[in-house]
Design an enzyme around this catalytic site. Sequence first.
Site, short mmCIF file in Angstrom:
data_model
loop_
_atom_site.label_atom_id
_atom_site.label_comp_id
_atom_site.label_asym_id
_atom_site.label_seq_id
_atom_site.Cartn_x
_atom_site.Cartn_y
_atom_site.Cartn_z
CG ASP A 67 -0.30 -0.42 2.51
OD1 ASP A 67 0.94 -0.40 2.59
OD2 ASP A 67 -1.03 -0.79 3.44
CG ASN A 136 -8.57 -1.54 11.78
OD1 ASN A 136 -7.63 -2.24 11.40
ND2 ASN A 136 -8.96 -0.45 11.15
CG HIS A 138 -5.62 -2.33 8.73
ND1 HIS A 138 -5.63 -0.95 8.77
CD2 HIS A 138 -4.38 -2.69 9.14
CE1 HIS A 138 -4.45 -0.53 9.18
NE2 HIS A 138 -3.68 -1.56 9.42
P1 PGA Z 1 2.20 -1.85 12.85
O1 PGA Z 1 1.06 -1.75 11.74
O2 PGA Z 1 3.15 -2.89 12.34
O3 PGA Z 1 2.81 -0.48 12.86
O4 PGA Z 1 1.51 -2.24 14.11
C1 PGA Z 1 0.50 -2.91 11.27
C2 PGA Z 1 -0.61 -2.56 10.33
O5 PGA Z 1 -1.29 -1.55 10.55
O6 PGA Z 1 -0.80 -3.31 9.36
#
Ligand code: PGA
Length: 258
Positions: A67, A136, A138
Amino acid sequence: MKIIQAKDYQEMSRVAANIVSAQMILFPGSVLGLATGDTPIGMYRQLIEWYRKGDLDFGKARTVNLDEYVGLSTEHEQSYNWFMRQHLFSQVNLLPHNIFMPNGLAEDTAAECVRYEANIRAMGGIDLQVLGIGHNGHIGFNEPGPVFTKNTHVVTLSERTLAANSRFFDSGERMPRQAITMGMGTIMQAKRIVLLCAGESKAEILSRAVLGDIDPMVPASILQLHTDVTIVADQAALGRMSMDELSANGVEVVTERE
Ligand code: PGA
């Protein structure tokens, strides 16, 4: 689904780096799907270390990232393009023409999504996709919603994601509200998936993703349908799942040696 239980973040990172490097040793021309965020940083650090020792060669590998924010130039320090250069690309021998990321500055974002998706297909799909998981649920920027969106698309970031990531932007600066993300179909078509997860704050959502219903409100839950998913998680992130529940759900657990 398989879970590799690591003691802590460092061990999670080393195990994940081992999986990526095994892939590259067996198939040097692999298409690697890469992720940003705090979670994979230790894995990238380990891969760089092995590259410097001469144990890894990225010369034939190709990479696609999950992304990118809409509206950020590649020179913006919060762009995922910047992140990837900082944490991996500038430190190993990946060839620039083998690195693919969504263009967050594309004038026609819908066309950029179509182009990105077609490019992944043209490469023969993703051989090994690395994922993190948001609080959440995702994966990539596939936020909870009524459906699993299939292909690469533009997404409006959820309040939870904006809150989690706004700390990285200067005060007064407006954080992007949209991103381009691979879709759930794009991710699910990867031949192998490795999901990294660390910390107690992720334990609840990881348990819902692994043991709960397959529900677009918990996007990572769709991974239960993939035939080659390995979750590498530290003990804290696994704290909400018992061995009995896991085995009742057909999840194999491997504990890293001490
Ligand atoms: P993080 O993010 O590794 O910074 O916890 C993970 C994500 O949001 O996919």
